[in-house]
Design an enzyme around this catalytic site. Structure first.
Site, PDB file in Angstrom:
ATOM      1  N   PRO A  34      27.084   2.050  36.729  1.00  0.00           N
ATOM      2  CA  PRO A  34      27.840   0.791  36.766  1.00  0.00           C
ATOM      3  C   PRO A  34      29.000   0.818  35.770  1.00  0.00           C
ATOM      4  O   PRO A  34      28.847   1.280  34.645  1.00  0.00           O
ATOM      5  CB  PRO A  34      26.794  -0.259  36.364  1.00  0.00           C
ATOM      6  CG  PRO A  34      25.479   0.381  36.622  1.00  0.00           C
ATOM      7  CD  PRO A  34      25.674   1.842  36.392  1.00  0.00           C
ATOM      8  N   GLU A  35      30.151   0.328  36.226  1.00  0.00           N
ATOM      9  CA  GLU A  35      31.337   0.274  35.377  1.00  0.00           C
ATOM     10  C   GLU A  35      31.738  -1.188  35.190  1.00  0.00           C
ATOM     11  O   GLU A  35      30.946  -2.090  35.472  1.00  0.00           O
ATOM     12  CB  GLU A  35      32.453   1.110  36.016  1.00  0.00           C
ATOM     13  CG  GLU A  35      32.040   2.568  36.226  1.00  0.00           C
ATOM     14  CD  GLU A  35      33.098   3.402  36.930  1.00  0.00           C
ATOM     15  OE1 GLU A  35      34.305   3.117  36.762  1.00  0.00           O
ATOM     16  OE2 GLU A  35      32.725   4.337  37.668  1.00  0.00           O
TER      17      GLU A  35
ATOM     18  N   LYS B  31      30.922  -1.617  29.522  1.00  0.00           N
ATOM     19  CA  LYS B  31      29.861  -1.434  30.506  1.00  0.00           C
ATOM     20  C   LYS B  31      28.546  -2.080  30.068  1.00  0.00           C
ATOM     21  O   LYS B  31      27.500  -1.825  30.679  1.00  0.00           O
ATOM     22  CB  LYS B  31      29.637   0.062  30.754  1.00  0.00           C
ATOM     23  CG  LYS B  31      30.862   0.811  31.263  1.00  0.00           C
ATOM     24  CD  LYS B  31      30.566   2.282  31.414  1.00  0.00           C
ATOM     25  CE  LYS B  31      31.804   3.086  31.791  1.00  0.00           C
ATOM     26  NZ  LYS B  31      31.529   4.526  31.921  1.00  0.00           N
TER      27      LYS B  31
ATOM     28  N   ARG C  44      32.932  16.352  34.886  1.00  0.00           N
ATOM     29  CA  ARG C  44      32.853  15.133  35.688  1.00  0.00           C
ATOM     30  C   ARG C  44      33.548  15.356  37.036  1.00  0.00           C
ATOM     31  O   ARG C  44      34.645  15.903  37.096  1.00  0.00           O
ATOM     32  CB  ARG C  44      33.527  13.958  34.962  1.00  0.00           C
ATOM     33  CG  ARG C  44      32.940  13.655  33.587  1.00  0.00           C
ATOM     34  CD  ARG C  44      31.535  13.108  33.663  1.00  0.00           C
ATOM     35  NE  ARG C  44      31.493  11.804  34.280  1.00  0.00           N
ATOM     36  CZ  ARG C  44      31.634  10.657  33.601  1.00  0.00           C
ATOM     37  NH1 ARG C  44      31.882  10.677  32.306  1.00  0.00           N
ATOM     38  NH2 ARG C  44      31.550   9.492  34.231  1.00  0.00           N
TER      39      ARG C  44
END
Length: 269
Positions: free
Chosen positions: A2-3, A58, A259
């Site tokens: 979640p951002e 976050k 990433r």
């Protein structure tokens, strides 16, 4: 993970459900998800009213009547569900806060946590976070000043929580696509016009993410039709090998600092 938009969505939905509600019971199924002894955690939290829910980066902050704060970071795989025992997902629950017959379930907190701090301690824990990108005080001039001191690849900078709080893998990819710049590009090679476009794209994409409930589609409660609505609006994130919705060029995935990074090699220069 979640951002900012996901956590803002959670905040908005849970405030409607939990503001001024009293925590009637606490269940700890995984001690590593909290930061103090379970007995002390329960004693401090139980019978307390939730007076506010805030977001920082976050994180979510559940502020209690006794000036304590529950600091939540869902990390990878974490999510929440609010409802009755019969409505809860068939998943392992790490922590449960009860509000009478309804409960707030914290799920997937293998890497995430729900820590308890005094309000002053909470501020210290979050002191290293950068500015909130949607704060009215975070103007384009402030952004240009901050990015002017940065070097290296754009993707890495956007993920730096001390630079700007709340942006992660999904929205960094979507912001770069909207700007028309590859996330692999070096910041030193971006002129002021490109940096200004980046700022405007960041504002638009994050606001859209909130408007459509974020990209993670686990509902927050039964009948939740908002959460996850941004997932179908993603232009490049998690779309490796699929055609670009704008030009039909195949979306590419590269690794930057371990990433996954997605972009359109035609639309992004």
């Amino acid at each position: 993970m979640p951002e900012l938009p996901e956590m803002e969505n959670y905040k908005n939905l849970l405030k409607v459900k939990l503001m001024n509600e009293v925590i009637t019971d606490v269940q700890i199924n995984r001690e590593k998800s909290i930061n103090i002894h379970p007995d002390l955690f329960k004693k401090t939290v139980q019978n307390q009213k939730i007076i506010d829910i805030k977001r920082r980066g976050k994180h979510l902050l559940f502020q209690l009547q006794n000036e304590q704060t529950l600091l939540l970071h869902l990390m990878l795989g974490g999510w929440m569900f609010f409802g009755t025992d019969s409505e809860k997902p068939d998943r392992t629950i790490q922590v449960r806060l009860s509000f009478g017959q309804k409960h707030l379930y914290f799920i997937g907190l293998r890497l995430g946590y729900l820590h308890l701090y005094h309000q002053n301690q909470t501020e210290e824990k979050l002191a290293d976070l950068g500015p909130e990108p949607l704060n009215p005080e975070f103007t384009i001039n402030e952004f240009l000043n901050r990015i002017g001191s940065k070097h290296g690849r754009l993707k890495t900078t956007l993920l730096d929580q001390s630079f700007i709080a709340g942006i992660g893998n999904c929205y960094s990819a979507e912001i770069c696509f909207h700007t028309g710049i590859r996330p692999t590009r070096d910041i030193d090679d971006m002129n002021e016009e490109a940096r200004g476009k980046l700022y405007n794209s960041m504002q638009l994409i994050l606001q859209d993410g909130i408007k459509y409930g974020g990209y993670m589609d686990n509902p927050v409660f039964k009948g939740d039709m908002l959460t996850g609505g941004f997932n179908d609006r993603c232009q490049v994130y998690d779309r490796e090998g699929q055609p670009c919705k704008r030009c039909r060029t195949t979306i590419v995935m590269e690794l930057i600092s371990s990433r996954k990074t997605y972009y359109c090699p035609n639309c992004q220069k």
